[in-house]
Scaffold this active site. Structure first.
Site, mmCIF file in Angstrom:
data_model
loop_
_atom_site.group_PDB
_atom_site.id
_atom_site.type_symbol
_atom_site.label_atom_id
_atom_site.label_comp_id
_atom_site.label_asym_id
_atom_site.label_seq_id
_atom_site.Cartn_x
_atom_site.Cartn_y
_atom_site.Cartn_z
ATOM 1 N N LYS A 28 0.851 -1.213 0.000
ATOM 2 C CA LYS A 28 0.000 0.000 0.000
ATOM 3 C C LYS A 28 0.876 1.249 0.000
ATOM 4 C CE LYS A 28 -1.641 1.467 4.101
ATOM 5 N NZ LYS A 28 -1.323 2.852 4.463
ATOM 6 N N ASN A 29 1.919 1.232 0.828
ATOM 7 C CA ASN A 29 2.709 2.451 1.015
ATOM 8 C C ASN A 29 3.725 2.683 -0.086
ATOM 9 O OD1 ASN A 29 1.165 2.913 3.210
ATOM 10 N ND2 ASN A 29 2.719 2.367 4.725
ATOM 11 N N ARG A 99 -4.498 9.956 4.356
ATOM 12 C CA ARG A 99 -3.253 10.694 4.587
ATOM 13 C C ARG A 99 -2.456 10.765 3.299
ATOM 14 N NH1 ARG A 99 0.047 14.053 7.551
ATOM 15 N NH2 ARG A 99 2.172 13.649 6.888
ATOM 16 N N CYS A 123 -5.050 8.076 9.806
ATOM 17 C CA CYS A 123 -5.263 7.467 11.122
ATOM 18 C C CYS A 123 -5.183 8.564 12.197
ATOM 19 C CB CYS A 123 -4.157 6.473 11.410
ATOM 20 S SG CYS A 123 -4.374 4.953 10.531
ATOM 21 N N ARG A 128 0.338 14.556 12.659
ATOM 22 C CA ARG A 128 0.743 14.346 11.263
ATOM 23 C C ARG A 128 0.819 15.658 10.496
ATOM 24 N NH1 ARG A 128 -1.475 8.689 9.309
ATOM 25 N NH2 ARG A 128 0.591 8.681 8.362
ATOM 26 N N PRO A 129 1.690 16.527 10.950
ATOM 27 C CA PRO A 129 1.861 17.812 10.266
ATOM 28 C C PRO A 129 2.444 17.623 8.867
ATOM 29 C CG PRO A 129 3.564 17.499 11.900
ATOM 30 C CD PRO A 129 2.600 16.375 12.075
ATOM 31 N N ILE A 130 2.452 18.694 8.091
ATOM 32 C CA ILE A 130 2.989 18.622 6.716
ATOM 33 C C ILE A 130 4.074 19.679 6.508
ATOM 34 C CG2 ILE A 130 0.922 17.623 5.641
ATOM 35 C CD1 ILE A 130 0.199 20.591 4.894
ATOM 36 N N ASP A 131 4.616 20.166 7.624
ATOM 37 C CA ASP A 131 5.601 21.259 7.520
ATOM 38 C C ASP A 131 6.819 20.891 6.682
ATOM 39 O OD1 ASP A 131 5.870 19.509 9.838
ATOM 40 O OD2 ASP A 131 7.701 20.642 10.234
ATOM 41 N N LEU A 132 7.247 19.635 6.732
ATOM 42 C CA LEU A 132 8.450 19.251 5.964
ATOM 43 C C LEU A 132 8.137 19.163 4.473
ATOM 44 C CD1 LEU A 132 9.911 16.591 8.425
ATOM 45 C CD2 LEU A 132 10.581 18.992 8.140
ATOM 46 N N ASP A 311 4.941 0.755 11.973
ATOM 47 C CA ASP A 311 3.727 0.100 11.461
ATOM 48 C C ASP A 311 3.600 -1.344 11.936
ATOM 49 O OD1 ASP A 311 3.664 1.764 8.204
ATOM 50 O OD2 ASP A 311 3.178 2.427 10.231
ATOM 51 N N ARG A 403 -8.362 -0.851 4.945
ATOM 52 C CA ARG A 403 -7.514 0.166 4.295
ATOM 53 C C ARG A 403 -6.153 -0.419 3.928
ATOM 54 N NH1 ARG A 403 -6.149 4.514 7.948
ATOM 55 N NH2 ARG A 403 -4.871 5.016 6.135
HETATM 56 C C1 EPZ Z 1 4.203 6.943 6.072
HETATM 57 O O1 EPZ Z 1 3.427 7.965 6.669
HETATM 58 C C2 EPZ Z 1 3.300 5.720 6.046
HETATM 59 N N1 EPZ Z 1 2.105 6.018 5.258
HETATM 60 C C3 EPZ Z 1 2.888 5.346 7.477
HETATM 61 O O2 EPZ Z 1 2.137 4.140 7.400
HETATM 62 C C4 EPZ Z 1 4.150 5.078 8.304
HETATM 63 O O3 EPZ Z 1 3.786 4.822 9.640
HETATM 64 C C5 EPZ Z 1 5.070 6.310 8.239
HETATM 65 O O4 EPZ Z 1 5.372 6.641 6.865
HETATM 66 C C6 EPZ Z 1 6.387 6.081 8.984
HETATM 67 O O5 EPZ Z 1 7.044 4.983 8.435
HETATM 68 C C7 EPZ Z 1 2.193 6.010 3.906
HETATM 69 O O6 EPZ Z 1 3.244 5.748 3.342
HETATM 70 C C8 EPZ Z 1 0.934 6.321 3.160
HETATM 71 P P1 EPZ Z 1 6.271 10.410 8.045
HETATM 72 P P2 EPZ Z 1 3.976 9.501 6.644
HETATM 73 O O7 EPZ Z 1 6.099 11.628 7.244
HETATM 74 O O8 EPZ Z 1 4.649 9.761 5.359
HETATM 75 C C9 EPZ Z 1 6.397 13.673 11.400
HETATM 76 C C10 EPZ Z 1 0.347 2.693 7.797
HETATM 77 O O9 EPZ Z 1 -0.003 2.136 8.862
HETATM 78 N N2 EPZ Z 1 6.268 14.631 10.294
HETATM 79 O O10 EPZ Z 1 7.530 9.600 7.909
HETATM 80 O O11 EPZ Z 1 2.866 10.370 7.050
HETATM 81 C C11 EPZ Z 1 5.090 12.940 11.655
HETATM 82 O O12 EPZ Z 1 4.248 13.701 12.494
HETATM 83 C C12 EPZ Z 1 0.760 4.145 7.814
HETATM 84 O O13 EPZ Z 1 0.445 2.125 6.691
HETATM 85 C C13 EPZ Z 1 6.427 15.990 10.555
HETATM 86 O O14 EPZ Z 1 6.680 16.390 11.693
HETATM 87 O O15 EPZ Z 1 5.058 9.412 7.808
HETATM 88 C C14 EPZ Z 1 5.531 11.677 12.316
HETATM 89 O O16 EPZ Z 1 5.734 11.920 13.685
HETATM 90 C C15 EPZ Z 1 0.540 4.795 9.175
HETATM 91 N N3 EPZ Z 1 6.300 16.874 9.542
HETATM 92 C C16 EPZ Z 1 6.885 11.398 11.664
HETATM 93 O O17 EPZ Z 1 7.301 12.619 11.051
HETATM 94 C C17 EPZ Z 1 6.017 16.476 8.255
HETATM 95 O O18 EPZ Z 1 5.935 17.339 7.359
HETATM 96 C C18 EPZ Z 1 6.822 10.318 10.585
HETATM 97 O O19 EPZ Z 1 6.001 10.788 9.580
HETATM 98 C C19 EPZ Z 1 5.852 15.095 8.007
HETATM 99 C C20 EPZ Z 1 5.981 14.190 9.036
#
Ligand code: EPZ
Length: 425
Positions: A28-29, A99, A123, A128-132, A311, A403
């Site tokens: 999925k991811n 997401r 979820c 889950r911010p998007i600042d990065l 995960d 999902r």
């Molecule tokens: C991906 O989510 C996966 N989802 C998640 O899987 C997985 O848990 C996660 O990566 C970590 O491996 C998909 O690929 C669709 P991140 P993503 O950006 O991209 C913080 C599942 O169960 N962060 O690596 O959203 C965030 O808050 C799902 O299949 C910021 O602070 O994960 C978190 O604490 C759940 N700012 C950490 O980074 C940002 O701009 C990891 O988030 C982005 C993220």
């Protein structure tokens, strides 16, 4: 997450060892960012080994809402025709359900110069911010504003640059990569995520003619092109689905072989299971767990790949509830990812959550109960607990599970599990 009409539940009779072979579906991811990246080209893209899951169907609905034609050809093959791309706005009703919807931003911005997308859903495991994501796309030259729940990005052209990610965010790495491939000049992403799904996205982009180096390391270099070509591609299998069935075998006892996987992608999990005294046989593209249901507790700390995957945290927490001894699980990635703990305690588990850590005191067995899936991986944890518990368990809100797991009850029934899906009364 909106509640769905015709809510369904799993009914499980647990307590018996499971035996058999599970063929792991596509990831999925990996599939979600690759679907979004089809927007980078004009033509027909053919994707194989695609998991037909509700998240994938929502992403396909998003592509259709942008003017793309999506054909499901059967045998896990999806074809996306982007020649009629005629819209650059992703509505709340769609973006709010997933997401991964935010992964459309980078490619759509790079291809058309404009994108409006409402804040993503997903979820309830954290803010889950998007600042990065915003930092990276802004560094490439995008002008991004947040107007009342929608993010609007504009850029006549994107210019390659050096971007340092404060955290190796998977989604931000994917969004930036999928924009930089059409930027002018070179982009270097430092402290990039190194998950296998990043490598798969890079392989897909390269199939379309992108020039990318270093995917899978913390420094990814992209040399922008003026256009990319349509391609055919097969996504990798789902390492988290594989890990879920491996953890299940240890919890119920029995012998389960998971097939169609690349063992290195589940190494962080299999190393931990070996530490627990679980018997694993690793072959080229399969892994077998043979278990009498006994194993000892360990401590687990989730980290970005190649650390232990967040995960798999809920599933392993469920396993630890029936391990001998006490294990401590520390969740460093998301701030609210222990919602399964209270549901497991309803089945007799002994779990104490304090902040980012949970202390699990292993029991001989859990007892079946009425519980609910609180999020995708927590739902999988409840299935593991229900199948290992004595007696009957009902898991409601299983739309969370749908999902991320293709045909879960059918795969489990083929292992001898007593599980069926029925309407919530
Ligand atoms: C991906 O989510 C996966 N989802 C998640 O899987 C997985 O848990 C996660 O990566 C970590 O491996 C998909 O690929 C669709 P991140 P993503 O950006 O991209 C913080 C599942 O169960 N962060 O690596 O959203 C965030 O808050 C799902 O299949 C910021 O602070 O994960 C978190 O604490 C759940 N700012 C950490 O980074 C940002 O701009 C990891 O988030 C982005 C993220």
């Amino acid at each position: 997450m909106e509640r769905k009409f015709g809510m369904e539940k799993f009914v499980i009779r647990g307590g018996k060892p499971l035996c058999g072979v599970v063929d792991i579906s596509g990831s999925k991811n990996a599939a979600l960012p690759i679907l979004a990246a089809t927007l980078l080209t004009e033509g027909v893209v053919t994707l194989h080994n695609m998991p037909v899951l509700s998240d994938i169907l929502i992403m396909c609905e998003i592509l259709e809402s942008l003017g793309c034609r999506v054909n499901f050809l059967g045998n896990d093959c999806i074809q996306i025709d982007t020649r009629n791309l005629n819209n650059q706005t992703v509505s709340y009703s769609l973006a709010g359900r997933l997401r991964g919807s935010f992964l459309v931003m980078g490619p759509l911005l790079a291809k058309t110069g404009y994108v409006s997308i409402s804040m993503p859903g997903g979820c309830p495991i954290g803010a889950r911010p998007i600042d990065l994501h915003v930092k990276g796309l802004t560094a490439l030259g995008a002008e991004i504003v947040n107007t009342g729940g929608s993010i609007i990005a504009r850029a006549d052209t994107l210019k390659g640059t050096k971007i340092y990610l404060d955290f190796p965010s998977v989604g931000a790495t994917e969004n930036i990569m999928s924009a930089a491939v059409l930027a002018e000049g070179e982009t270097v992403i430092e402290n990039a995520a190194v998950e296998p799904e990043i490598v798969d996205l890079a392989n897909f982009l390269q199939k379309m003619g992108a020039e990318i180096g270093g995917a899978g390391t913390d420094t990814v270099t992209i040399m922008g092109k003026t256009s990319l070509m349509p391609a055919k591609f097969s996504v990798i299998s789902d390492r988290i689905e594989a890990g879920t069935y491996l953890a299940l075998a240890a919890a119920t006892g029995g012998q389960i072989t998971v097939r169609n996987i690349f063992p290195d992608y589940v190494k962080p999990l299999t190393a931990k299971m070996t530490e627990m005294g679980i018997d694993l046989t690793v072959c080229k593209d399969s892994i077998t767990v043979k278990s009498d249901g006994t194993h000892h507790a360990v401590d687990i700390k989730t980290l970005p790949f190649p650390g232990f995957p967040t995960d798999m945290q809920a599933q392993m927490t469920a396993l630890l509830t029936v391990s001998s001894g006490t294990g401590i699980v520390t969740e460093t990635i998301f701030e609210n990812r222990f919602m399964h703990a209270s549901e497991l305690c309803r089945m007799g588990a002994s779990i104490k959550v304090a902040g980012r850590s949970a202390v699990i005191e292993g029991k001989k067995a859990l007892t079946g109960a009425k519980v609910k899936a609180t999020d995708l991986r927590a739902g999988a944890a409840m299935v593991i607990a229900g199948l290992s518990a004595r007696g009957d368990t009902e898991i409601s809100d299983i739309y969370h599970i749908d999902r991320g797991y293709v045909g879960m009850e059918k795969k489990l029934q083929s292992l001898g599990a007593e599980i069926y899906r029925t309407k919530e009364n």
